[in-house]
Design an enzyme around this catalytic site. Structure first.
Site, short mmCIF file in Angstrom:
data_model
loop_
_atom_site.label_atom_id
_atom_site.label_comp_id
_atom_site.label_asym_id
_atom_site.label_seq_id
_atom_site.Cartn_x
_atom_site.Cartn_y
_atom_site.Cartn_z
N LYS A 26 23.27 5.32 10.84
CA LYS A 26 24.12 4.71 11.86
C LYS A 26 25.09 3.74 11.22
O LYS A 26 24.75 3.05 10.25
CB LYS A 26 23.26 3.98 12.91
CG LYS A 26 22.39 4.90 13.74
CD LYS A 26 21.58 4.12 14.76
CE LYS A 26 20.71 5.06 15.60
NZ LYS A 26 19.86 4.33 16.57
N LYS A 53 21.26 -6.14 15.23
CA LYS A 53 20.20 -5.13 15.21
C LYS A 53 19.10 -5.45 14.18
O LYS A 53 18.02 -4.90 14.24
CB LYS A 53 20.79 -3.75 14.89
CG LYS A 53 21.93 -3.33 15.82
CD LYS A 53 21.47 -3.23 17.26
CE LYS A 53 20.56 -2.04 17.50
NZ LYS A 53 20.23 -1.85 18.91
N CYS A 144 9.72 2.85 -11.17
CA CYS A 144 9.54 3.67 -12.36
C CYS A 144 10.65 3.43 -13.39
O CYS A 144 10.63 4.03 -14.46
CB CYS A 144 9.50 5.15 -11.98
SG CYS A 144 10.93 5.70 -11.02
N GLY A 387 -15.00 -3.23 -25.32
CA GLY A 387 -14.63 -2.78 -23.99
C GLY A 387 -14.15 -1.35 -24.00
O GLY A 387 -14.44 -0.58 -24.93
N PHE A 389 -11.33 -0.11 -24.58
CA PHE A 389 -10.38 0.28 -25.63
C PHE A 389 -10.88 0.02 -27.04
O PHE A 389 -10.26 0.46 -28.00
CB PHE A 389 -9.06 -0.47 -25.41
CG PHE A 389 -8.39 -0.13 -24.11
CD1 PHE A 389 -7.82 1.12 -23.91
CD2 PHE A 389 -8.35 -1.05 -23.09
CE1 PHE A 389 -7.20 1.44 -22.72
CE2 PHE A 389 -7.74 -0.74 -21.89
CZ PHE A 389 -7.16 0.51 -21.70
N ASP A 498 -8.05 -2.14 -11.59
CA ASP A 498 -9.44 -2.30 -12.06
C ASP A 498 -9.88 -3.75 -11.91
O ASP A 498 -10.47 -4.34 -12.80
CB ASP A 498 -9.55 -1.85 -13.53
CG ASP A 498 -11.00 -1.58 -13.94
OD1 ASP A 498 -11.88 -1.64 -13.06
OD2 ASP A 498 -11.24 -1.32 -15.13
#
Length: 636
Positions: A26, A53, A144, A387, A389, A498
């Site tokens: 519109k 509006k 992204c 951990g 990694f 996590d």
């Protein structure tokens, strides 16, 4: 009425706030003022605008950027741009490239000081429940594409506009009118050209850095980076300084040694009892936004070892300050000076300043633009654990800075993707997030170098009784710390994925900081990345993740509720009698965790508000932080 800065006739696309919403276009009359972007219906024959509006407050804008046109786009919709705010993107179509450029430039200029700016955005449209650029199906999903130069914004919380609209209702109150984090009225952020005073010494790390000497004055020259400002010292030398090491010269309580910013009640009591001086005191932020509390240690009253008293600094309708008795002062420093000589209703006069300023705060990287760390500058001292990694070790950087070093085992992480993301993650800085200092990527294994927290993992801290008989205030302060760190991540469009007690750390003062945010995106272990795997955090996941792997800030909210439950059970395993398959089935059918013995109904209501079946019915972290803050104030 605010003066009009720009106005044009644009085509506006409907915002598709629900997947079933019809898509339409519109023409609207857009007006930009100092306060907002508003759009109106209009009479095209008479050239007059009619009723409004809709509108977007400028202080809520997080991103202004162009949008890539779709194939076969009609000519009237070639020049699209987006205004992104809390409710998502507002898509607007200009009539020419020049008009689009003019609006984007002006909007970026006007909102450059907003604090909730985005670091990534979606370059294409959100259409029919999916982002056309990256195919993500969650509207709140992080962008992204990385914005160049922070989208032309500065995310310092320097605010030109004083008015704020109320936040949406929280589960426990009708309206919220306070921002998060609180911005005390006496500490406006510095701006270009302003004089600041160094609160801490800073030794240059890169050739671009400027040395800071405590209590000396510096002039701010540039604030384009949210963490490192360009400054000039009194000798004319210029360079970059960490912005959280300085305070405006003429304003703010930070320049006083008795002021302990970001200290909670429990930490104040521990510090005062450690000093063990009758009349020892400090001033700290109250749990009520924008308010302050005087914490005072006394050996009178018969309590063994002494006790702490807490006095809220009250304000009159005329803006004057007072404590126990109504002795009024125009400023807080004047009030403190008076009570250093007169008890005036308190248990003691304020005799000794107790300060926590021995250690400077963490910086976003060791130096300006320094994210690649030379491993030869690292000394490994002891292993802290292992951990997902690999091994984590405690060490020193250049023999002086305590650091934690994650040694990433090969094959556990999508390394190239993470290294690119690390440059963004380093810019995230909040007192309740573990600071990423940098990475070592020139060798294998790569290292991730972060802030070191001496009390280790929150889960271990809870389970091993490192807190002796925790009080209701201490438990809720932990939850408050986590909610504020997560509210900051939410404002930066970051999803943790996590969140759990095992991924929070405890510093030497007992403050809680969230760590490993976003790292699960780079895990290469199928058992971790699939909800069918045994390593997947099933016990912390909502139905939409268990069934459809749909992550969003709302799935982090669910996990926060589980984390609160961990805190109030002192580290018990959620759904401890069920296996993963049973959890998926029963949580999807409506099973929820029971109320812990240490949690009252109000605390449990916060948990259950995080566990709503529909993700959009769960609160935001900003709302949660305010709710926890109010409950904490009631307890104190």
């Amino acid at each position: 009425m605010s003066e009009t800065i720009l106005e044009d006739i644009f085509t506006k696309r409907s915002q598709q706030k629900k997947k079933t919403s019809p898509l339409n276009y519109k023409e609207r009359w857009f007006v930009l003022s100092q306060e907002k972007v508003a759009y109106y219906d209009f009479d095209s024959d008479k050239g007059k605008r009619k009723g409004m509006k809709g509108s977007v407050d400028l202080e809520k804008i997080k991103c202004v950027e162009m949008v890539q046109s779709e194939p076969n786009t009609p000519p009237e919709r070639l020049f699209a741009f987006q205004i992104v705010y809390d409710e998502g993107p507002l898509y607007v179509f200009a009539k020419s490239e020049d008009i689009r450029t003019q609006w984007i430039k002006k909007l970026k200029e006007m909102v450059r000081f907003n604090k909730d700016v985005m670091q990534k955005y979606h370059p294409c449209f959100w259409l029919d429940g999916v982002w056309l650029c990256c195919k993500q199906e969650v509207k709140q999903a992080m962008g992204c594409k990385v914005l160049d130069s922070k989208n032309g914004f500065s995310s310092n919380a320097s605010r030109r506009r004083g008015s704020r609209k109320p936040l949406p209702p929280t589960p426990t109150e009708e309206k919220c009118v306070r921002p998060l984090p609180p911005q005390p009225p006496e500490t406006p952020s510095p701006s270009v050209g302003m004089t600041v005073i160094a609160e801490y010494n800073f030794a240059p790390v890169t050739p671009q850095d400027l040395e800071l000497r405590k209590d000396e004055e510096y002039t701010i020259l540039e604030m384009s980076d949210q963490n490192w400002w360009k400054a000039r010292d009194k000798y004319g030398k210029e360079g970059y300084i960490p912005c959280n090491y300085v305070v405006e010269a003429e304003n703010g309580l930070e320049r006083f040694d008795w002021y302990s910013k970001n200290m909670n009640r429990s930490q104040a009591e521990n510090l005062l009892k450690t000093e063990n001086k009758d009349g020892g005191f400090l001033v700290r932020d109250s749990s009520k936004a924008g308010k302050y509390t005087v914490s005072l240690f006394t050996k009178s009253g018969g309590e063994t070892g002494g006790s702490c008293r807490h006095y809220n600094i009250c304000t009159t309708a005329e803006g004057q300050f007072y404590l126990a008795e109504r002795h009024f002062f125009s400023t807080i420093p004047e009030l403190i000076n008076y009570h250093q000589h007169n008890a005036a209703g308190m248990v003691s006069r304020l005799k000794y300043i107790v300060s926590n300023r021995a250690l400077p705060p963490s910086t976003a990287g060791f130096g300006y633009g320094e994210w690649e760390i030379d491993p030869h500058n690292l000394t490994f001292i002891k292993e802290l654990g292992s951990g997902q990694f690999g091994v984590v070790k405690y060490g020193k950087w250049q023999g002086q800075h305590d650091v934690a070093i994650k040694m990433i085992k090969e094959g556990s992480m999508s390394e190239d993707d993470f290294i690119e993301e690390a440059k963004i993650m380093m810019k995230l800085r909040h007192e309740n997030l573990v600071q990423l200092y940098g990475v070592c990527t020139k060798q294998r294994p790569i290292y991730i170098v972060t802030e070191f927290l001496s009390n280790g993992c929150l889960l271990t801290y809870l389970r091993e009784g490192l807190m002796q008989h925790p009080t209701a205030v201490q438990l809720l302060e932990m939850c408050k710390d986590i909610s504020e760190g997560m509210a900051y991540l939410e404002s930066q469009q970051y999803i943790h994925r996590d969140l759990a007690a095992r991924n929070c750390l405890v510093d030497g003062n007992g403050s809680i900081k969230v760590t490993d945010f976003g790292l699960s995106r780079y895990v290469l272990d199928d058992e971790y990345t699939s909800s069918a795997g045994s390593k997947f955090p099933v016990r912390w996941s909502p139905p939409e993740v268990l069934l459809f792997c749909k992550f969003s800030s709302k799935s982090d909210i669910w996990a926060y509720g589980i984390l609160m439950w961990e805190v109030y059970t002192l580290g018990r395993l959620p759904y401890e009698r069920l296996n993963n398959t049973e959890i998926v089935d029963q949580v999807s059918r409506g099973l929820r965790l029971f109320r812990p013995q240490l949690a009252n109904e109000k605390v449990y209501n916060i948990m259950t508000s995080c566990w709503m079946d529909k993700a959009d019915e769960r609160p935001t972290f900003q709302e949660l932080a305010l709710t926890v803050q109010d409950l904490l104030y009631e307890l104190q």
